[in-house]
Motif scaffolding. Structure first.
Motif, PDB file in Angstrom:
ATOM      1  N   ILE A 276     -19.503 -66.458  28.825  1.00  0.00           N
ATOM      2  CA  ILE A 276     -19.236 -66.105  30.217  1.00  0.00           C
ATOM      3  C   ILE A 276     -20.546 -65.762  30.918  1.00  0.00           C
ATOM      4  O   ILE A 276     -21.445 -65.152  30.337  1.00  0.00           O
ATOM      5  CB  ILE A 276     -18.234 -64.942  30.308  1.00  0.00           C
ATOM      6  N   GLU A 277     -20.655 -66.150  32.170  1.00  0.00           N
ATOM      7  CA  GLU A 277     -21.898 -65.966  32.928  1.00  0.00           C
ATOM      8  C   GLU A 277     -22.126 -64.493  33.266  1.00  0.00           C
ATOM      9  O   GLU A 277     -21.190 -63.763  33.603  1.00  0.00           O
ATOM     10  CB  GLU A 277     -21.821 -66.780  34.223  1.00  0.00           C
ATOM     11  N   LEU A 278     -23.376 -64.068  33.163  1.00  0.00           N
ATOM     12  CA  LEU A 278     -23.758 -62.728  33.593  1.00  0.00           C
ATOM     13  C   LEU A 278     -24.152 -62.806  35.060  1.00  0.00           C
ATOM     14  O   LEU A 278     -25.200 -63.339  35.406  1.00  0.00           O
ATOM     15  CB  LEU A 278     -24.923 -62.195  32.754  1.00  0.00           C
ATOM     16  N   ALA A 279     -23.303 -62.277  35.931  1.00  0.00           N
ATOM     17  CA  ALA A 279     -23.561 -62.390  37.367  1.00  0.00           C
ATOM     18  C   ALA A 279     -24.565 -61.357  37.857  1.00  0.00           C
ATOM     19  O   ALA A 279     -25.364 -61.627  38.759  1.00  0.00           O
ATOM     20  CB  ALA A 279     -22.244 -62.240  38.141  1.00  0.00           C
ATOM     21  N   ASP A 280     -24.534 -60.159  37.266  1.00  0.00           N
ATOM     22  CA  ASP A 280     -25.419 -59.101  37.740  1.00  0.00           C
ATOM     23  C   ASP A 280     -25.406 -57.972  36.714  1.00  0.00           C
ATOM     24  O   ASP A 280     -24.541 -57.908  35.837  1.00  0.00           O
ATOM     25  CB  ASP A 280     -24.946 -58.590  39.108  1.00  0.00           C
ATOM     26  N   ALA A 281     -26.369 -57.077  36.825  1.00  0.00           N
ATOM     27  CA  ALA A 281     -26.435 -55.870  35.995  1.00  0.00           C
ATOM     28  C   ALA A 281     -27.176 -54.807  36.789  1.00  0.00           C
ATOM     29  O   ALA A 281     -28.096 -55.106  37.549  1.00  0.00           O
ATOM     30  CB  ALA A 281     -27.142 -56.156  34.675  1.00  0.00           C
ATOM     31  N   PHE A 282     -26.739 -53.567  36.661  1.00  0.00           N
ATOM     32  CA  PHE A 282     -27.420 -52.485  37.373  1.00  0.00           C
ATOM     33  C   PHE A 282     -27.293 -51.196  36.576  1.00  0.00           C
ATOM     34  O   PHE A 282     -26.420 -51.043  35.719  1.00  0.00           O
ATOM     35  CB  PHE A 282     -26.830 -52.296  38.777  1.00  0.00           C
ATOM     36  N   GLU A 283     -28.205 -50.275  36.848  1.00  0.00           N
ATOM     37  CA  GLU A 283     -28.203 -48.974  36.193  1.00  0.00           C
ATOM     38  C   GLU A 283     -27.588 -47.933  37.117  1.00  0.00           C
ATOM     39  O   GLU A 283     -27.659 -48.049  38.338  1.00  0.00           O
ATOM     40  CB  GLU A 283     -29.622 -48.558  35.799  1.00  0.00           C
ATOM     41  N   HIS A 284     -26.959 -46.930  36.508  1.00  0.00           N
ATOM     42  CA  HIS A 284     -26.398 -45.820  37.268  1.00  0.00           C
ATOM     43  C   HIS A 284     -26.756 -44.528  36.543  1.00  0.00           C
ATOM     44  O   HIS A 284     -27.371 -44.572  35.467  1.00  0.00           O
ATOM     45  CB  HIS A 284     -24.886 -45.997  37.448  1.00  0.00           C
TER      46      HIS A 284
END
Length: 304
Positions: A276-284
């Motif tokens: 499955i495609e990784l569309a985005d990633a972010f830190e919180h």
């Protein structure tokens, strides 16, 4: 696990600080946003389980909160029901109230029902059947604008911008609500992230700000007071991207290598690569999250 629609403020004697806490129950019944009946089930298999005492503490907080939301001139205390089902399949019904609003004391009565017997199961179900009429009577003593007052309480806690935690572990000391400068340090004490905890951590105000800045809007899971059934796994949340496309956001455990593995697999250029495609990633503030495109669950394609 069922999260309450508002936060409580917990004062830690060790640090003398206040923390924002999101209460949870295995099940709860609420009217106009106020939980009136909460239930916990011992699913650990151990006889000694702290869930019962944790539930009673939360029910005591509810009794105090409900008393503060009564109509002016109303003296009858609001009764909260808390039910605990142990490993013996015995249900303990607890009725809690705060007789004197000027005192922090909350009193409760308990009665056990053996659900393995016909008599015990019938009497327990009969009491639950009568619960509705008791709740309706209890509403008459509450403020007519109960829902709005609960929203005001919720906003008041939000505006304080307190440190927050969602588990029963020691509150984290290194990060604050609203601080998105980096991920939570796993070496520091903080929340334990099971699937449900990671799922609902996206509802925290600091993380909602990050989602909004990144162009994502979480799908509302509650419609007219009912929780919408969702086909995604417990650790994921449906959302809408800025371009209107449906996506799935999955918070990751602080020790997870899933993002690293997914990036590696996405880099493989082959027609046989069905990752499955990784569309985005972010830190919180307490870790990181990945964004995946919405895909139709396999069970919706299979016709049995």
């Amino acid at each position: 696990m069922d999260y309450w629609p508002f936060h409580l403020v917990v004062h830690a004697k060790e640090t003398r600080d206040d923390y924002q806490y999101t209460p949870t129950s295995d099940f709860h019944l609420r009217i106009d946003g106020l939980p009136r009946c909460i239930l916990e089930v011992n699913s650990t298999g151990r006889v000694a389980c702290p869930d019962r005492y944790w539930m009673l503490l939360q029910a005591a907080c509810l009794a105090r909160l409900a008393n503060s939301l009564r109509k002016p001139g109303t003296n009858k205390p609001v009764v909260i029901m808390a039910i605990y089902v142990d490993v013996r399949f015995v249900a303990t019904q607890n009725l809690l109230c705060q007789p004197d609003p000027l005192s922090n004391e909350v009193r409760y009565l308990s009665r056990e029902f053996d659900l393995r017997t016909r008599e015990g199961a019938f009497e327990f179900m009969f009491r639950l059947y009568n619960l509705k009429s008791q709740l309706v009577l209890g509403i008459n003593g509450l403020d007519p604008d109960l829902y709005q007052r609960i929203q005001d309480v919720k906003n008041e806690v939000f505006n304080r911008q307190l440190n927050f935690f969602i588990s029963t572990t020691k509150p984290p000391s290194k990060w604050k609500c609203g601080d998105s400068s980096g991920a939570h340090d796993p070496a520091q004490p903080g929340p334990s992230h099971d699937a449900q905890t990671r799922r609902y951590i996206l509802d925290e105000p600091a993380i909602l700000k990050i989602l909004k800045a990144s162009g994502y809007t979480l799908t509302n899971e509650e419609i007219d007071g009912l929780i919408r059934l969702t086909p995604v796994k417990p650790s994921m949340r449906e959302a809408t991207a800025a371009d209107g496309s449906k996506v799935v956001i999955k918070p990751l455990d602080s020790k997870s290598d899933e993002l690293k593995i997914l990036r590696y697999l996405n880099a493989i250029k082959s027609p046989r690569n069905h990752t499955i495609e990784l569309a985005d990633a972010f830190e919180h503030p307490v870790g990181r999250a990945i964004v995946l495109p919405w895909c139709t669950p396999l069970r919706e394609l299979l016709d049995f």
